[in-house]
Design a protein around this motif. Structure first.
Motif, PDB file in Angstrom:
ATOM      1  N   LEU A 196     -44.513 -79.373  -5.858  1.00 31.47           N
ATOM      2  CA  LEU A 196     -45.957 -78.805  -5.870  1.00 31.47           C
ATOM      3  C   LEU A 196     -46.399 -77.942  -4.686  1.00 31.47           C
ATOM      4  O   LEU A 196     -46.702 -76.779  -5.173  1.00 31.47           O
ATOM      5  N   PRO A 197     -46.166 -78.363  -3.555  1.00 29.17           N
ATOM      6  CA  PRO A 197     -46.442 -77.548  -2.487  1.00 29.17           C
ATOM      7  C   PRO A 197     -45.647 -76.233  -2.735  1.00 29.17           C
ATOM      8  O   PRO A 197     -46.204 -75.148  -2.242  1.00 29.17           O
TER       9      PRO A 197
ATOM     10  N   ILE C  32     -48.859 -89.869  -5.153  1.00 27.79           N
ATOM     11  CA  ILE C  32     -48.891 -88.514  -4.653  1.00 27.79           C
ATOM     12  C   ILE C  32     -49.745 -87.419  -5.835  1.00 27.79           C
ATOM     13  O   ILE C  32     -50.564 -86.687  -5.325  1.00 27.79           O
ATOM     14  N   THR C  33     -49.371 -87.789  -7.092  1.00 25.59           N
ATOM     15  CA  THR C  33     -50.013 -86.969  -8.127  1.00 25.59           C
ATOM     16  C   THR C  33     -51.610 -87.270  -8.210  1.00 25.59           C
ATOM     17  O   THR C  33     -52.229 -86.285  -8.348  1.00 25.59           O
ATOM     18  N   ASN C  34     -51.574 -88.418  -7.956  1.00 29.91           N
ATOM     19  CA  ASN C  34     -53.160 -88.990  -8.120  1.00 29.91           C
ATOM     20  C   ASN C  34     -54.125 -88.431  -6.857  1.00 29.91           C
ATOM     21  O   ASN C  34     -55.340 -87.845  -7.172  1.00 29.91           O
ATOM     22  N   PHE C  35     -53.471 -88.632  -5.549  1.00 27.06           N
ATOM     23  CA  PHE C  35     -54.439 -88.384  -4.495  1.00 27.06           C
ATOM     24  C   PHE C  35     -54.178 -86.957  -3.961  1.00 27.06           C
ATOM     25  O   PHE C  35     -55.049 -86.325  -3.502  1.00 27.06           O
ATOM     26  N   LEU C  36     -52.781 -86.588  -3.790  1.00 25.48           N
ATOM     27  CA  LEU C  36     -52.437 -85.471  -2.773  1.00 25.48           C
ATOM     28  C   LEU C  36     -52.685 -84.125  -3.835  1.00 25.48           C
ATOM     29  O   LEU C  36     -52.955 -83.149  -3.004  1.00 25.48           O
ATOM     30  N   GLN C  37     -52.277 -84.409  -5.088  1.00 30.23           N
ATOM     31  CA  GLN C  37     -52.108 -83.098  -5.742  1.00 30.23           C
ATOM     32  C   GLN C  37     -53.400 -82.205  -6.063  1.00 30.23           C
ATOM     33  O   GLN C  37     -53.565 -81.238  -5.418  1.00 30.23           O
ATOM     34  N   PRO C  38     -54.603 -83.015  -6.221  1.00 28.71           N
ATOM     35  CA  PRO C  38     -55.704 -82.266  -6.157  1.00 28.71           C
ATOM     36  C   PRO C  38     -56.096 -81.481  -4.820  1.00 28.71           C
ATOM     37  O   PRO C  38     -56.774 -80.552  -4.698  1.00 28.71           O
ATOM     38  N   PHE C 131     -60.732 -87.709  -3.465  1.00 26.40           N
ATOM     39  CA  PHE C 131     -60.904 -86.282  -3.552  1.00 26.40           C
ATOM     40  C   PHE C 131     -62.183 -85.887  -2.985  1.00 26.40           C
ATOM     41  O   PHE C 131     -62.048 -84.697  -2.298  1.00 26.40           O
ATOM     42  N   LEU C 132     -63.174 -86.176  -3.470  1.00 25.01           N
ATOM     43  CA  LEU C 132     -64.548 -85.856  -3.051  1.00 25.01           C
ATOM     44  C   LEU C 132     -64.471 -85.871  -1.497  1.00 25.01           C
ATOM     45  O   LEU C 132     -65.126 -85.018  -0.653  1.00 25.01           O
TER      46      LEU C 132
END
Lengths: 271, 306, 262
Positions: A196-197, C32-38, C131-132
């Motif tokens: 992704l990065p 990672i997908t839940n927290f880092l992606q956004p 994310f907020l």
């Protein structure tokens, strides 16, 4: 009569290099199998083509209206070759990691294959060929769309297709090598963490000049950056000898990946 | 006479136009070990799923623990344990967590399921693997865990659908031992199986199902007496040389197989001596007791029913 | 202690408890997908691409990152809902068959559905809150109204999730999820007003965007953050999203029953 021990006539280089038992020279049978499977699921195969096209329409034309031009190139023409390179990477990684892992661990497909004269190298080569074939089709389709939108400016663009195949091969080889180290699905989140990065930060959507100098140096080492430089140069016609450097980057990456993958896969499947 | 735990009258189950169960009458009494014997597709599993209140019946009457499954499904399920044909363990949880999480669905407190899990792990000989994930366990271990899980609510009635299919002999015997202990402690068992030795080992009473119907009912001994003879004499010949004519009258029934003759008779040794006296020279011979297998094949035939 | 039948709410909470037991061991698989992606999206699109965008009418006069942040909150929820409503549910029906184990207990098929939806909602909530926080730290949140983006995101995510869970319950093979991803989720994320205002698309596409939970969620979240949301419009968006959730729950109850009690 089934020939079991002998190798087919006209054995290629690989046949002479790889120890017998690991390779029977029949990798194409796996490609045929993949073709049979995908012929039934053709819709899913075809749908893969639309994803980058959606991205192009949205980011190039919707999103792109927010900016006029980047580095003197209108935004759609700037982003399209990057999406092409990114989709080559994504497709290759997906095939070489998720799909491969599923087939090794759950489908037990290879267990059955290895009970025949086929060896692990047949599997690796066969799967890689299929992945490249499919990736090539997607790239060609996307290129046609770019042509339709007037985003291909130079005859050099004919070289984009082989460039994408090389990029895909390099990512697939490294991905396959990485997969042989994976223990569970949990590890695949790490793949996401890398992919992704790369997708977001490799000058896909904005120029390198956005970054501070030290970050620029980091980005310039990453693979997708080189892929995008290559495709962008070819479609916009800014071609120079420097491009060979990018080609070299992927040649090395592919060679390293294949070497590790073949060794590890052999051990994993015949263990 | 006690009230039956399970009572079915003219019970049927259809899937579209296919009738899996075609009107069966069954009674299972407290403390009994009751078996459904049948080939694949005979309707055993459909019957089990109706009794376990996870599959609504198509027709007929059914009462489980004195209640109607259509109305009181959750209340019945609270008091029964189910071991399905295919393990549906949560393979991403540990062995212990599988027991604890499952127990909670029965409204049991955390403290209770924690203690219960320890007890059941002991019972299933899985204490050493308690905190391992389920995925790498052997088939026998997974099966034992599924059985342990079915006991988490201290059920009055335990339903086991082919509990030992696919297990190796050691694992089967260990499971039989555990099931026997449960029976001793007063748990009512209902078992489906296509293994005759299993039915003979475990069941007090059983029914033979074929094509969705019950074709025979009784204890293993009764069924053997009724549908077979006390002994069976097997005479082996080189393929193609077996001729039933000289021995036809030496047994109640003679069956011709590709490489041998089966003589169903009360006294196998006498029949063998008589055959020898008539000059019949088999390659080898064997006198054995009749088993449920003989009953089963007699009742349902040798052809594959798939 | 004797086994007993629990009520629907308790049953749903038990479903959440079971998921939590799983999550405590396996949180890494989706963290990672839940927290880092956004966050990565906010950095790349909001700050990186945003550096090329001059604040103007299209971005409500705000820097692009500020324009994008509330929308990303919604996109994240919808995207997180995707996996949790498809493969995770499908696996419990088909691969692991854990639902078949659960219906052998006093829990009913409908209660399994409630438990799953409640769990998904909690996952979406946690993702949105994190994310907020990060977006605020990165300077992409400039008004207190942005907090309303959290419930808006969860509601929009559930408006997508509930119907998809129902759909999943009808599937025998997972192939359809690919199509759902490519032809519903991705276009919804790309064309429903999140990255750029809807007016930049041809008018004939607008009604399609209006059908998506993303558009309603983004209108709510962005409107609240920018203080441009009227009460009537807010009510309309909420009502539409709530209706999608309700339809999903009703269909889901039907399909779960059909699938698990045959």
């Amino acid at each position: 009569m089934t020939r079991v021990v002998e190798r087919p006539a006209g054995a290629g280089l690989l046949l002479r290099v790889v120890p017998p038992g690991l390779y029977a020279g029949r990798a194409r049978v796996l490609v045929e199998r993949a073709y049979l499977v995908n012929r039934r699921a053709w819709l899913s195969l075809v749908s893969g083509f639309f994803e980058p096209v959606f991205f192009l329409l949205s980011l190039g034309y919707g999103f792109g209206q927010l900016v006029s031009a980047v580095d003197g190139v209108p935004y759609p023409a700037y982003v399209a070759p990057a999406l092409l390179a990114a989709s080559a990477m994504n497709g290759a990684i997906f095939d070489a990691t998720y799909n491969l892992f599923f087939k090794i661990k759950y489908a037990r497909l290879y267990e059955a294959v290895l009970a025949t004269p086929m060896g692990p190298v047949d599997i690796a080569v066969g799967e890689a060929c299929w992945a490249l074939l499919r990736g090539g089709l997607y790239s060609a389709g996307f290129l046609a769309v770019m042509l339709g939108f007037g985003l291909v400016w130079s005859p050099w663009a004919v070289l984009v297709l082989p460039a994408c195949l090389l990029v895909a091969l390099a990512f697939a080889a490294v991905g396959m090598a990485a997969t042989t180290f994976m223990r569970s699905w949990q590890d695949f989140d790490l793949v996401q963490l890398l992919v992704l990065p790369l997708f977001l930060f490799s000058t896909t959507f904005y120029p390198l000049s956005v970054y501070p100098a030290w970050l620029r140096a980091v980005v310039q080492w990453t693979p997708l950056y080189h892929a995008i430089e290559l495709t962008r140069a070819l479609t916009t016609g800014h071609v120079g000898w420097g491009l060979l450097g990018h080609v070299g980057y992927f040649a090395v990456m592919a060679a390293l990946g294949v070497a590790v993958a073949a060794r590890r896969l052999g051990r994993l499947l015949t263990a | 006479m006690t009230t039956p735990l399970v009572e079915a009258r003219g019970l049927t189950k259809s899937f579209g136009s296919f009738e899996a169960v075609r009107g069966i009458d069954v009674e299972v009494h407290p403390g009994e070990a009751f078996g459904f014997l049948g080939a694949n597709g005979a309707g055993k599993s459909s019957t089990m799923r109706m009794v376990s209140c996870t599959s609504p019946r198509t027709g007929g009457e059914l009462r489980v623990l004195g209640m109607d499954p259509d109305r009181d499904g959750p209340r019945i399920r609270a008091r029964i344990g189910v071991v399905p044909q295919l393990d549906n363990l949560d393979t991403e949880l540990t062995v212990r967590q599988n027991l604890e999480v499952y127990g909670r669905y029965f409204g049991l407190s955390r403290a209770h399921v924690r203690a219960k899990a320890v007890e059941l792990l002991e019972f299933a000989q899985l204490a050493e693997r308690a905190d391992d994930e389920v995925e790498p366990l052997s088939g026998g271990m997974k099966r034992r865990l599924t059985i342990a899980r079915s006991l988490v609510n201290d059920p009055d009635l335990l339903l086991l659908d082919e509990p030992t299919t696919g297990l190796d002999p050691q694992a089967r015997h260990l499971l039989w031992d555990r099931l026997f202990r449960l029976k001793q402690s007063g748990v009512t068992l209902i078992i489906t199986t296509h293994y005759m030795d299993e039915a003979e080992q475990l069941c007090d009473r059983l029914v033979v199902m074929d094509g969705g119907r019950i074709v025979a009912e009784g204890s293993p001994g009764e069924l053997i007496r009724r549908y077979s003879t006390r002994e069976v004499l097997e005479l082996r010949f080189p393929p193609g040389e077996q001729d039933p004519e000289p021995v036809r009258d030496l047994a109640e029934r003679v069956e011709v197989l590709p490489d041998r003759l089966l003589l169903y008779t009360a006294d196998g040794d006498a029949a063998l001596a008589a055959a020898h006296a008539r000059g019949v020279r088999p390659v080898s011979s064997l006198v054995r007791r009749s088993t449920l297998e003989d009953v089963f094949l007699r009742l349902t035939g040798r052809t594959l029913v798939d | 202690m004797a086994a007993r039948v629990v009520g629907p709410l308790r049953a749903a909470l038990l479903g959440v408890e079971a998921q939590w037991t799983w999550y405590r061991r396996n949180w890494r698989a989706t963290a990672i997908t839940n927290f880092l992606q956004p966050v990565l999206f906010l950095l790349a699109m909001g700050l990186g691409f945003g550096s090329q965008v001059r604040p103007g009418e299209a971005t409500g006069g705000a820097p692009y990152a500020v324009f994008l942040a509330p929308a990303l909150l919604v996109l994240t929820a919808v995207q997180n809902a995707m996996f949790e409503s498809t493969y995770a549910v499908f696996s419990a029906f088909k691969w692991q068959k854990t639902y078949l184990g659960v219906v052998a207990t006093p829990i009913t098929p409908a209660q399994i559905l409630y438990g799953r939806l409640l769990w998904i909602a909690l996952r979406l909530l946690s993702g949105a809150v994190v994310f907020l926080g990060v977006a605020t730290a990165l300077g992409a949140v400039t008004s207190a109204g942005a907090v309303w983006g959290v419930p808006a995101a969860v509601l929009a995510g559930m408006a997508f999730s509930a119907p998809v869970v129902a759909f999943t319950a009808t599937r025998e093979k997972p192939e359809a999820f690919n199509g759902l991803y490519r032809f519903v989720l991705v276009p919804m994320m790309l064309f429903a007003g999140a990255f750029f205002p809807l007016d930049q698309l041809p008018a004939w596409l607008h009604p399609l965007a209006w059908l998506t939970p993303v558009w309603h969620g983004v209108e709510l979240a962005r409107g609240a953050a920018f203080g441009t949301l009227g009460p009537a419009a807010a009510l309309g968006h909420v009502a539409y999203l709530a209706a999608l959730v309700a339809v999903g729950v009703l269909l889901g109850r039907k399909y779960f029953q059909r699938r698990l009690a045959v």
